[in-house]
Design a protein around this motif. Structure first.
Motif, PDB file in Angstrom:
ATOM      1  N   ALA A 177       0.837  -1.194   0.000  1.00  0.00           N
ATOM      2  CA  ALA A 177       0.000   0.000   0.000  1.00  0.00           C
ATOM      3  C   ALA A 177       0.872   1.243   0.000  1.00  0.00           C
ATOM      4  O   ALA A 177       1.987   1.249   0.523  1.00  0.00           O
ATOM      5  CB  ALA A 177      -0.917  -0.010   1.225  1.00  0.00           C
ATOM      6  N   GLY A 178       0.385   2.306  -0.596  1.00  0.00           N
ATOM      7  CA  GLY A 178       1.134   3.557  -0.619  1.00  0.00           C
ATOM      8  C   GLY A 178       0.461   4.592  -1.492  1.00  0.00           C
ATOM      9  O   GLY A 178      -0.589   4.355  -2.107  1.00  0.00           O
ATOM     10  N   VAL A 179       1.077   5.746  -1.549  1.00  0.00           N
ATOM     11  CA  VAL A 179       0.609   6.849  -2.384  1.00  0.00           C
ATOM     12  C   VAL A 179       1.477   6.912  -3.633  1.00  0.00           C
ATOM     13  O   VAL A 179       2.706   6.807  -3.543  1.00  0.00           O
ATOM     14  CB  VAL A 179       0.686   8.187  -1.615  1.00  0.00           C
ATOM     15  N   ALA A 196       5.041   6.037  -2.195  1.00  0.00           N
ATOM     16  CA  ALA A 196       5.521   6.540  -0.911  1.00  0.00           C
ATOM     17  C   ALA A 196       4.559   6.112   0.177  1.00  0.00           C
ATOM     18  O   ALA A 196       3.365   5.897  -0.085  1.00  0.00           O
ATOM     19  CB  ALA A 196       5.646   8.061  -0.952  1.00  0.00           C
ATOM     20  N   GLU A 197       5.060   6.001   1.389  1.00  0.00           N
ATOM     21  CA  GLU A 197       4.194   5.568   2.482  1.00  0.00           C
ATOM     22  C   GLU A 197       3.091   6.580   2.747  1.00  0.00           C
ATOM     23  O   GLU A 197       1.949   6.231   3.000  1.00  0.00           O
ATOM     24  CB  GLU A 197       5.013   5.351   3.751  1.00  0.00           C
ATOM     25  N   THR A 198       3.453   7.868   2.693  1.00  0.00           N
ATOM     26  CA  THR A 198       2.455   8.926   2.871  1.00  0.00           C
ATOM     27  C   THR A 198       2.729  10.009   1.860  1.00  0.00           C
ATOM     28  O   THR A 198       3.866  10.201   1.409  1.00  0.00           O
ATOM     29  CB  THR A 198       2.513   9.539   4.280  1.00  0.00           C
ATOM     30  N   ALA A 199       1.719  10.758   1.525  1.00  0.00           N
ATOM     31  CA  ALA A 199       1.873  11.815   0.527  1.00  0.00           C
ATOM     32  C   ALA A 199       2.825  12.898   0.988  1.00  0.00           C
ATOM     33  O   ALA A 199       3.455  13.572   0.194  1.00  0.00           O
ATOM     34  CB  ALA A 199       0.508  12.434   0.204  1.00  0.00           C
ATOM     35  N   GLY A 200       2.964  13.075   2.312  1.00  0.00           N
ATOM     36  CA  GLY A 200       3.795  14.158   2.812  1.00  0.00           C
ATOM     37  C   GLY A 200       5.249  13.793   3.021  1.00  0.00           C
ATOM     38  O   GLY A 200       6.049  14.643   3.382  1.00  0.00           O
ATOM     39  N   LEU A 222      -4.005   6.912  -3.641  1.00  0.00           N
ATOM     40  CA  LEU A 222      -3.687   5.905  -2.635  1.00  0.00           C
ATOM     41  C   LEU A 222      -4.033   4.536  -3.217  1.00  0.00           C
ATOM     42  O   LEU A 222      -5.171   4.310  -3.659  1.00  0.00           O
ATOM     43  CB  LEU A 222      -4.491   6.158  -1.359  1.00  0.00           C
ATOM     44  N   VAL A 223      -3.070   3.635  -3.251  1.00  0.00           N
ATOM     45  CA  VAL A 223      -3.312   2.300  -3.796  1.00  0.00           C
ATOM     46  C   VAL A 223      -3.071   1.264  -2.701  1.00  0.00           C
ATOM     47  O   VAL A 223      -2.224   1.459  -1.813  1.00  0.00           O
ATOM     48  CB  VAL A 223      -2.411   2.002  -5.018  1.00  0.00           C
ATOM     49  N   ALA A 224      -3.815   0.164  -2.787  1.00  0.00           N
ATOM     50  CA  ALA A 224      -3.664  -0.917  -1.820  1.00  0.00           C
ATOM     51  C   ALA A 224      -2.668  -1.938  -2.335  1.00  0.00           C
ATOM     52  O   ALA A 224      -2.386  -2.007  -3.534  1.00  0.00           O
ATOM     53  CB  ALA A 224      -5.014  -1.583  -1.585  1.00  0.00           C
ATOM     54  N   ALA A 225      -2.142  -2.742  -1.442  1.00  0.00           N
ATOM     55  CA  ALA A 225      -1.240  -3.825  -1.851  1.00  0.00           C
ATOM     56  C   ALA A 225      -1.984  -4.745  -2.806  1.00  0.00           C
ATOM     57  O   ALA A 225      -3.128  -5.137  -2.549  1.00  0.00           O
ATOM     58  CB  ALA A 225      -0.764  -4.597  -0.626  1.00  0.00           C
ATOM     59  N   GLY A 226      -1.355  -5.075  -3.932  1.00  0.00           N
ATOM     60  CA  GLY A 226      -1.963  -5.941  -4.925  1.00  0.00           C
ATOM     61  C   GLY A 226      -2.873  -5.234  -5.907  1.00  0.00           C
ATOM     62  O   GLY A 226      -3.401  -5.858  -6.835  1.00  0.00           O
ATOM     63  N   GLU A 227      -3.078  -3.925  -5.746  1.00  0.00           N
ATOM     64  CA  GLU A 227      -3.947  -3.179  -6.672  1.00  0.00           C
ATOM     65  C   GLU A 227      -3.221  -2.938  -7.993  1.00  0.00           C
ATOM     66  O   GLU A 227      -2.051  -2.557  -8.011  1.00  0.00           O
ATOM     67  CB  GLU A 227      -4.357  -1.853  -6.033  1.00  0.00           C
ATOM     68  N   PRO A 228      -3.891  -3.116  -9.139  1.00  0.00           N
ATOM     69  CA  PRO A 228      -3.251  -2.900 -10.443  1.00  0.00           C
ATOM     70  C   PRO A 228      -2.822  -1.443 -10.616  1.00  0.00           C
ATOM     71  O   PRO A 228      -3.568  -0.511 -10.267  1.00  0.00           O
ATOM     72  CB  PRO A 228      -4.351  -3.262 -11.446  1.00  0.00           C
TER      73      PRO A 228
END
Length: 612
Positions: free
Chosen positions: A526-528, A597-601, A563-569
């Protein structure tokens, strides 16, 4: 038999800086053993301020002159000057002499050496005056009188070149050394080729006019110079092109191509400097403009290094290789076209220069202004909008560069009699979702069809450029009203209908579909989405088979900031065949087309690249 060397006689007004340039060239050309820098004999004490010289008394000078120890002598400013006879021997032995001299002695020296080349070092009057004043030897009136003296013309038949010494000493010395070296190394009879001495003038810091560029372009396009000479000339011309020269070059190019007369007061066109994958807004802008009624004969290129060009995307549905007669008929019937420019606006100069310039990897932006606008003029355009994307992977690094180039486009366009409006646009990310001909066409059709899932960034950018074009109509008047009208034409379906008319007029072809062989890339965690590398994506699309295979390419399934989840295309590769898919996957593994990135900031601290 040894070919005699050249005798370079350096002249120039007070304050021109001859001694400084000669000293600088002495250092720059120190590795050459075929050059002799002359030491003058002067009736002043050795070691006196100024140039290094042999100091003698008046009586000693008389003795040397009587013994014929001088090649030439002259008087100036109360002193006597002599150049030693050994310089003639050096020239006869094939060496090249550089000597500081007096303009009054040119004719006499020309009769005594086999090949004389006069180089005049000069500078604007204001610069000369400031340099003379800095010496502290003369008052304002004396300086004015000195500068007002008429210069003795160079005799007919003597080759004369100029070096402009109006900038730093190092710049002047470099120009001087470049001219010397170019003349020494030039091919036999090079000066007989029209344009060669214009090139030398440019090396020397001159601003060339239209006549000079006519000679240069005729010489290069006509193969009067060797390929090496032409490449060297182009490197210099492109690297030192001034604003006034861009306009001069554009006018020269204009005269080499016949102009289409559409018989209408407003004929519009659009150009993009490119560098943004997927930005296929022309397929939307032209139909909007055609639906309104303005004439827009748009010609575009195919991809060179990218995964698709406008012509490639249009060819996924319609014929684009129109000749001039066909383009005329299509445009008049449909009020617009989206055709390939390969059979139109042909320029022999482009054929030759492009083949030479591309491998040199030169900054051709200013050179391109002349090329682009001359072609727009020949296509009959009266009003042109220019898209100047800026960003780390485009031709323009930042907004300031884009705005500066835009101002040049507008100024040169005005000089050519056209109205040009340039926009600096953010090119830091792809526009739309598809990278590849069929995928980019799909995105454009989604906008034209007013689909809810159409790429919003593509729609907005297309409307912005259409708004400016429509503003040129006296019935619209402002970009704000142009935007309202463009949105109406799009929402009502009028733009889509205009697009279909253009396709039918050009020659409808079976629509290319996205290639069925695919591979979907998913987020490893997951990440941005912090960054999408458009050129990495474009490179993967090319490896997948685009643009040769119209259906090959890459679909972007995410956007920056999402923001995307783990495994999201996040990407889907469409490949022409299994080998192409394997190549695209290897390219994917070697690059980071999407960065999470873990967070947008905190993008810079916790970057995770998607790599397979």
């Amino acid at each position: 038999m040894v070919r005699p060397g050249r005798f370079f006689f350096i002249v120039g007004p007070s304050g021109a800086g001859k001694d400084t340039l000669i000293d600088g060239a002495r250092l720059a050309l120190a590795s050459r053993d075929d050059i002799v820098f002359a030491t003058r004999t002067i009736t002043r004490q050795s070691g006196a301020p100024g140039e290094s010289h042999v100091g003698v008394s008046e009586a000693e000078f008389d003795v040397l002159e009587a013994a014929q120890r001088f090649l030439i002598t002259w008087r100036a400013h109360g002193l006597r000057y002599g150049l030693p006879i050994e310089l003639k021997q050096a020239v006869d032995a094939g060496r090249h002499v550089i000597a500081n001299g007096s303009r009054a002695m040119i004719a006499e020296l020309a009769s005594r050496v086999p090949e004389l080349v006069v180089i005049e070092v000069t500078a604007p009057v204001s610069v000369l005056a400031a340099r003379i004043a800095a010496r502290g030897r003369e008052g304002e009136a004396q300086i004015a009188a000195r500068l007002a003296r008429g210069l003795i013309p160079v005799p007919d038949g003597v080759r004369a070149l100029k070096v402009m010494n109006d900038a730093s000493a190092s710049m002047g010395a470099q120009r001087f050394a470049d001219v010397l070296q170019a003349v020494i190394d030039e091919a036999p009879d090079a000066s007989l080729n029209a344009g060669w001495d214009d090139y030398l003038a440019k090396l020397g810091g001159a601003t060339l006019d239209e006549r000079a560029y006519t000679r240069l372009m005729d010489g290069i396009a006509g193969s009067r110079f060797s390929d090496d000479e032409s490449r060297t000339m182009l490197r210099t011309l492109i690297g030192t092109l001034e604003d006034s020269e861009v306009a001069a070059l554009a006018r020269v190019r204009m005269r080499r191509m016949a102009r289409i007369d559409w018989g209408e007061p407003i004929v519009v066109d659009k150009h993009s400097m490119g560098g943004v994958p997927g930005s296929r807004i022309t397929l939307i802008v032209v139909p909007i403009v055609a639906a309104f009624g303005l004439l827009m004969p748009k010609t575009s290129s195919r991809a060179i290094t990218s995964a698709s060009g406008t012509a490639d995307a249009m060819e996924a549905l319609a014929r684009v290789d129109l000749d001039a007669t066909e383009l005329n008929a299509v445009t008049r019937e449909a009020r617009g076209c989206i055709a390939w420019n390969g059979r139109l606006n042909h320029s022999a100069v482009d054929d030759v220069t492009n083949a030479m310039v591309r491998p040199l990897q030169l900054d051709t932006r200013r050179w391109s202004v002349a090329s682009i606008l001359s072609k727009k003029y020949s296509a009959g355009a009266t009003h042109v909008v220019v898209d100047l994307p800026y960003g780390p992977q485009t031709k323009l690094a930042n907004e300031d560069e884009a705005r500066e180039l835009g101002e040049l486009f507008e100024r040169v366009g005005a000089e050519l009699g056209m109205t040009v409006k340039a926009f600096a646009t953010d090119g830091s990310a792809p526009v739309g979702r598809g990278i590849g001909p069929a995928l980019e066409l799909r995105d454009a059709l989604a906008v034209l069809d007013n689909r809810a899932d159409a790429p919003a960034d593509m729609r907005d950018k297309a409307l912005r450029f259409a708004a400016q074009i429509l503003a040129w109509s006296p019935h619209i008047g402002t970009p704000h009203q142009g935007r309202i009208e463009a949105e109406r034409l799009l929402a009502s379906g009028a733009a889509k209908q205009a697009f279909e008319r253009i396709v039918d007029a050009q020659g409808r072809q079976p629509a290319a579909q996205p290639a069925a062989l695919t591979h979907t890339v998913t987020a490893p965690r997951a990440g941005v989405v912090a960054h999408i590398d458009g050129w990495a994506v474009s490179g993967i699309a090319r490896d997948a088979g685009a643009p040769a295979c119209k259906g090959a390419g890459v679909d972007l399934l995410c956007v920056r900031g999402q923001l995307v989840a783990a495994g999201e295309p996040v990407l889907r590769i469409h490949a022409a065949h299994a080998e192409a898919l394997a190549a695209a996957l290897r390219a994917l593994d070697a690059q980071a087309p999407v960065v999470l990135a873990e967070t947008a900031g905190r993008i810079d601290e916790t970057v995770i690249s998607i790599r397979y």
